[in-house]
Design a protein around this motif. Structure first.
Motif, PDB file in Angstrom:
ATOM      1  N   ARG A 246       8.255  11.894  -2.166  1.00 43.70           N
ATOM      2  CA  ARG A 246       6.920  11.831  -1.580  1.00 43.70           C
ATOM      3  C   ARG A 246       6.511  10.383  -1.392  1.00 43.70           C
ATOM      4  O   ARG A 246       6.639   9.573  -2.314  1.00 43.70           O
ATOM      5  CB  ARG A 246       5.908  12.543  -2.476  1.00 43.70           C
ATOM      6  N   VAL A 247       6.042  10.073  -0.206  1.00 47.27           N
ATOM      7  CA  VAL A 247       5.496   8.739   0.051  1.00 47.27           C
ATOM      8  C   VAL A 247       4.001   8.903   0.340  1.00 47.27           C
ATOM      9  O   VAL A 247       3.568   9.897   0.932  1.00 47.27           O
ATOM     10  CB  VAL A 247       6.212   8.040   1.227  1.00 47.27           C
ATOM     11  N   ALA A 248       3.248   7.936  -0.097  1.00 47.00           N
ATOM     12  CA  ALA A 248       1.796   7.995   0.071  1.00 47.00           C
ATOM     13  C   ALA A 248       1.287   6.619   0.449  1.00 47.00           C
ATOM     14  O   ALA A 248       1.881   5.591   0.094  1.00 47.00           O
ATOM     15  CB  ALA A 248       1.126   8.482  -1.214  1.00 47.00           C
ATOM     16  N   MET A 249       0.197   6.605   1.185  1.00 42.12           N
ATOM     17  CA  MET A 249      -0.397   5.340   1.591  1.00 42.12           C
ATOM     18  C   MET A 249      -1.907   5.496   1.632  1.00 42.12           C
ATOM     19  O   MET A 249      -2.423   6.485   2.159  1.00 42.12           O
ATOM     20  CB  MET A 249       0.113   4.910   2.966  1.00 42.12           C
ATOM     21  N   GLU A 250      -2.585   4.530   1.072  1.00 37.07           N
ATOM     22  CA  GLU A 250      -4.041   4.513   1.120  1.00 37.07           C
ATOM     23  C   GLU A 250      -4.478   3.729   2.347  1.00 37.07           C
ATOM     24  O   GLU A 250      -3.938   2.680   2.660  1.00 37.07           O
ATOM     25  CB  GLU A 250      -4.621   3.869  -0.138  1.00 37.07           C
TER      26      GLU A 250
ATOM     27  N   SER B 181       0.816  -1.214   0.000  1.00 35.91           N
ATOM     28  CA  SER B 181       0.000   0.000   0.000  1.00 35.91           C
ATOM     29  C   SER B 181       0.847   1.261   0.000  1.00 35.91           C
ATOM     30  O   SER B 181       0.307   2.362  -0.066  1.00 35.91           O
ATOM     31  CB  SER B 181      -0.913   0.015   1.236  1.00 35.91           C
ATOM     32  N   LEU B 182       2.189   1.112   0.051  1.00 43.47           N
ATOM     33  CA  LEU B 182       3.079   2.271   0.081  1.00 43.47           C
ATOM     34  C   LEU B 182       3.440   2.694  -1.337  1.00 43.47           C
ATOM     35  O   LEU B 182       3.842   1.877  -2.160  1.00 43.47           O
ATOM     36  CB  LEU B 182       4.353   1.950   0.866  1.00 43.47           C
ATOM     37  N   ARG B 183       3.309   3.967  -1.595  1.00 43.19           N
ATOM     38  CA  ARG B 183       3.598   4.517  -2.920  1.00 43.19           C
ATOM     39  C   ARG B 183       4.701   5.557  -2.779  1.00 43.19           C
ATOM     40  O   ARG B 183       4.628   6.459  -1.944  1.00 43.19           O
ATOM     41  CB  ARG B 183       2.327   5.158  -3.478  1.00 43.19           C
ATOM     42  N   VAL B 184       5.750   5.425  -3.601  1.00 42.46           N
ATOM     43  CA  VAL B 184       6.906   6.319  -3.547  1.00 42.46           C
ATOM     44  C   VAL B 184       7.001   7.082  -4.864  1.00 42.46           C
ATOM     45  O   VAL B 184       6.936   6.480  -5.943  1.00 42.46           O
ATOM     46  CB  VAL B 184       8.208   5.535  -3.283  1.00 42.46           C
ATOM     47  N   THR B 185       7.148   8.392  -4.741  1.00 42.49           N
ATOM     48  CA  THR B 185       7.230   9.248  -5.918  1.00 42.49           C
ATOM     49  C   THR B 185       8.416  10.202  -5.757  1.00 42.49           C
ATOM     50  O   THR B 185       8.613  10.761  -4.675  1.00 42.49           O
ATOM     51  CB  THR B 185       5.948  10.073  -6.105  1.00 42.49           C
TER      52      THR B 185
ATOM     53  N   VAL C   6       7.467  14.497 -12.680  1.00 44.15           N
ATOM     54  CA  VAL C   6       7.589  13.241 -11.949  1.00 44.15           C
ATOM     55  C   VAL C   6       8.748  12.443 -12.534  1.00 44.15           C
ATOM     56  O   VAL C   6       8.731  12.068 -13.709  1.00 44.15           O
ATOM     57  CB  VAL C   6       6.282  12.437 -12.018  1.00 44.15           C
ATOM     58  N   LEU C   7       9.759  12.185 -11.692  1.00 48.20           N
ATOM     59  CA  LEU C   7      10.941  11.435 -12.132  1.00 48.20           C
ATOM     60  C   LEU C   7      10.781   9.938 -11.903  1.00 48.20           C
ATOM     61  O   LEU C   7      11.336   9.135 -12.652  1.00 48.20           O
ATOM     62  CB  LEU C   7      12.173  11.938 -11.377  1.00 48.20           C
ATOM     63  N   TYR C   8      10.020   9.575 -10.892  1.00 43.75           N
ATOM     64  CA  TYR C   8       9.851   8.151 -10.588  1.00 43.75           C
ATOM     65  C   TYR C   8       8.524   7.961  -9.859  1.00 43.75           C
ATOM     66  O   TYR C   8       8.131   8.759  -9.008  1.00 43.75           O
ATOM     67  CB  TYR C   8      10.999   7.634  -9.712  1.00 43.75           C
ATOM     68  N   GLU C   9       7.841   6.874 -10.199  1.00 43.35           N
ATOM     69  CA  GLU C   9       6.574   6.506  -9.555  1.00 43.35           C
ATOM     70  C   GLU C   9       6.611   5.004  -9.322  1.00 43.35           C
ATOM     71  O   GLU C   9       6.805   4.236 -10.266  1.00 43.35           O
ATOM     72  CB  GLU C   9       5.392   6.895 -10.427  1.00 43.35           C
ATOM     73  N   SER C  10       6.435   4.571  -8.055  1.00 38.94           N
ATOM     74  CA  SER C  10       6.637   3.156  -7.727  1.00 38.94           C
ATOM     75  C   SER C  10       5.498   2.260  -8.187  1.00 38.94           C
ATOM     76  O   SER C  10       5.721   1.103  -8.512  1.00 38.94           O
ATOM     77  CB  SER C  10       6.828   2.991  -6.218  1.00 38.94           C
ATOM     78  N   GLN C  11       4.282   2.756  -8.231  1.00 39.75           N
ATOM     79  CA  GLN C  11       3.147   1.885  -8.519  1.00 39.75           C
ATOM     80  C   GLN C  11       2.647   1.977  -9.955  1.00 39.75           C
ATOM     81  O   GLN C  11       1.749   1.253 -10.339  1.00 39.75           O
ATOM     82  CB  GLN C  11       2.000   2.222  -7.564  1.00 39.75           C
ATOM     83  N   ALA C  12       3.186   2.868 -10.732  1.00 39.83           N
ATOM     84  CA  ALA C  12       2.728   3.023 -12.118  1.00 39.83           C
ATOM     85  C   ALA C  12       3.801   3.779 -12.884  1.00 39.83           C
ATOM     86  O   ALA C  12       4.696   4.393 -12.275  1.00 39.83           O
ATOM     87  CB  ALA C  12       1.406   3.788 -12.165  1.00 39.83           C
ATOM     88  N   PRO C  13       3.739   3.771 -14.196  1.00 39.63           N
ATOM     89  CA  PRO C  13       4.672   4.616 -14.952  1.00 39.63           C
ATOM     90  C   PRO C  13       4.524   6.078 -14.546  1.00 39.63           C
ATOM     91  O   PRO C  13       3.443   6.516 -14.144  1.00 39.63           O
ATOM     92  CB  PRO C  13       4.240   4.388 -16.405  1.00 39.63           C
ATOM     93  N   ALA C  14       5.611   6.797 -14.605  1.00 39.90           N
ATOM     94  CA  ALA C  14       5.590   8.196 -14.192  1.00 39.90           C
ATOM     95  C   ALA C  14       4.543   8.979 -14.974  1.00 39.90           C
ATOM     96  O   ALA C  14       4.560   8.997 -16.203  1.00 39.90           O
ATOM     97  CB  ALA C  14       6.972   8.816 -14.411  1.00 39.90           C
TER      98      ALA C  14
ATOM     99  N   THR D 191      -6.114   8.945   1.260  1.00 43.49           N
ATOM    100  CA  THR D 191      -4.717   8.811   0.862  1.00 43.49           C
ATOM    101  C   THR D 191      -3.911   9.853   1.612  1.00 43.49           C
ATOM    102  O   THR D 191      -4.188  11.045   1.523  1.00 43.49           O
ATOM    103  CB  THR D 191      -4.550   9.005  -0.656  1.00 43.49           C
ATOM    104  N   TYR D 192      -2.933   9.381   2.370  1.00 44.17           N
ATOM    105  CA  TYR D 192      -2.069  10.248   3.168  1.00 44.17           C
ATOM    106  C   TYR D 192      -0.762  10.460   2.412  1.00 44.17           C
ATOM    107  O   TYR D 192      -0.166   9.498   1.896  1.00 44.17           O
ATOM    108  CB  TYR D 192      -1.782   9.621   4.526  1.00 44.17           C
ATOM    109  N   TYR D 193      -0.295  11.712   2.373  1.00 42.93           N
ATOM    110  CA  TYR D 193       0.936  12.066   1.671  1.00 42.93           C
ATOM    111  C   TYR D 193       1.916  12.716   2.649  1.00 42.93           C
ATOM    112  O   TYR D 193       1.525  13.527   3.495  1.00 42.93           O
ATOM    113  CB  TYR D 193       0.648  13.055   0.533  1.00 42.93           C
ATOM    114  N   HIS D 194       3.183  12.361   2.483  1.00 45.79           N
ATOM    115  CA  HIS D 194       4.263  13.014   3.243  1.00 45.79           C
ATOM    116  C   HIS D 194       5.414  13.242   2.276  1.00 45.79           C
ATOM    117  O   HIS D 194       5.937  12.285   1.679  1.00 45.79           O
ATOM    118  CB  HIS D 194       4.716  12.145   4.416  1.00 45.79           C
ATOM    119  N   ALA D 195       5.797  14.500   2.117  1.00 49.41           N
ATOM    120  CA  ALA D 195       6.828  14.867   1.143  1.00 49.41           C
ATOM    121  C   ALA D 195       8.009  15.509   1.857  1.00 49.41           C
ATOM    122  O   ALA D 195       7.840  16.295   2.791  1.00 49.41           O
ATOM    123  CB  ALA D 195       6.253  15.821   0.103  1.00 49.41           C
ATOM    124  N   LEU D 196       9.230  15.158   1.387  1.00 47.26           N
ATOM    125  CA  LEU D 196      10.460  15.722   1.936  1.00 47.26           C
ATOM    126  C   LEU D 196      11.295  16.296   0.799  1.00 47.26           C
ATOM    127  O   LEU D 196      11.406  15.680  -0.271  1.00 47.26           O
ATOM    128  CB  LEU D 196      11.271  14.639   2.665  1.00 47.26           C
ATOM    129  N   ARG D 197      11.884  17.457   1.055  1.00 44.53           N
ATOM    130  CA  ARG D 197      12.805  18.032   0.071  1.00 44.53           C
ATOM    131  C   ARG D 197      14.187  17.423   0.292  1.00 44.53           C
ATOM    132  O   ARG D 197      14.724  17.455   1.399  1.00 44.53           O
ATOM    133  CB  ARG D 197      12.872  19.547   0.213  1.00 44.53           C
TER     134      ARG D 197
END
Length: 226
Positions: free
Chosen positions: A125-129, A58-62, A70-78, A111-117
């Motif tokens: 950015r990590v996200a979880m449903e 359920s963890l999604r990394v972007t 978008v340079l990278y998307e873990s669950q789908a093409p960018a 869907t919860y999002y947490h983004a770090l520079r």
């Protein structure tokens, strides 16, 4: 008793829902922040492919560039859409950290999002449903309905038994009106018993006066008639 049971159940359900909802959201946000920090600490710009091992389940990394691409998307093409307008991305670019929560009405998920520079200026950015508390409560609804039915049934039975227990001494008191003051089962009924006793005494006095008047009239009439 039935009404009190219903009110207590409704108030308890509302209070628990509000309390657990806040606790649930805080826990998810805390776990997500910890996960994002761990991924950011292990991230190497020279080997961006290592992010593939971070996402899953359920963890999604972007990974998002400073310009929002978008340079990278873990669950789908960018995706081609620019993410610069996302609130968590804007906050991360401005303050270093950004959070957000978005709700899906159709899926019943939050869907919860947490983004770090990151040091290179990009945003991780990590996200979880997660099912929101209302959806979880909906899953528990059959058990809640069953519990409510049980409580109402017990309240109805208890109220009937208690009513019989309370009313039986009053019925016995009504069967012994001559000595009603000696058979009062509850002190709250003492004024009622006194009123009945006064009424009976008044009626008895009136009956005696009627008999005395009738006897006097009969006697006074008999003498001249004779």
């Amino acid at each position: 008793m039935v009404a009190v049971g219903l009110v207590v159940m409704v108030l308890t359900a509302a209070l628990l829902l509000a309390t657990f909802r806040r606790a649930f959201a805080r826990q998810v946000e805390s776990d997500l922040a910890l996960t994002a920090s761990e991924i950011a600490a292990a991230y190497d710009p020279a080997a961006p492919g290592a992010l593939r091992a971070a996402g899953g389940g359920s963890l999604r990394v972007t990974l998002i560039a400073p310009d929002g691409a978008v340079l990278y998307e873990s669950q789908a093409p960018a995706p081609a859409e620019n993410h610069l307008g996302r609130p968590e991305v804007r906050a991360a670019l401005a303050d270093g950290v950004g959070t957000a929560r978005r709700h899906s009405e159709t899926m019943g998920y939050d869907t919860y999002y947490h983004a770090l520079r990151l040091a290179d200026g990009s945003v991780l950015r990590v996200a979880m449903e997660a099912k929101n508390m209302y959806a979880i409560y909906g899953d528990a609804l059959p058990a809640v309905v069953l519990a409510c039915t049980g409580v109402l049934a017990l309240a109805a039975i208890a109220s009937m038994l208690l009513t019989r227990h309370v009313v039986r001494p009053i019925e016995q008191m009504a069967e012994n009106l001559d000595d009603i003051q000696d058979s009062v089962p509850y002190k709250e009924l003492t004024p009622f018993a006194d009123a009945i006793l006064r009424d009976r005494l008044t009626r008895q006095a009136g009956e005696e006066m009627r008999r005395e008047f009738t006897a006097n009239v009969s006697h006074e009439l008999k003498t001249p008639l004779t």
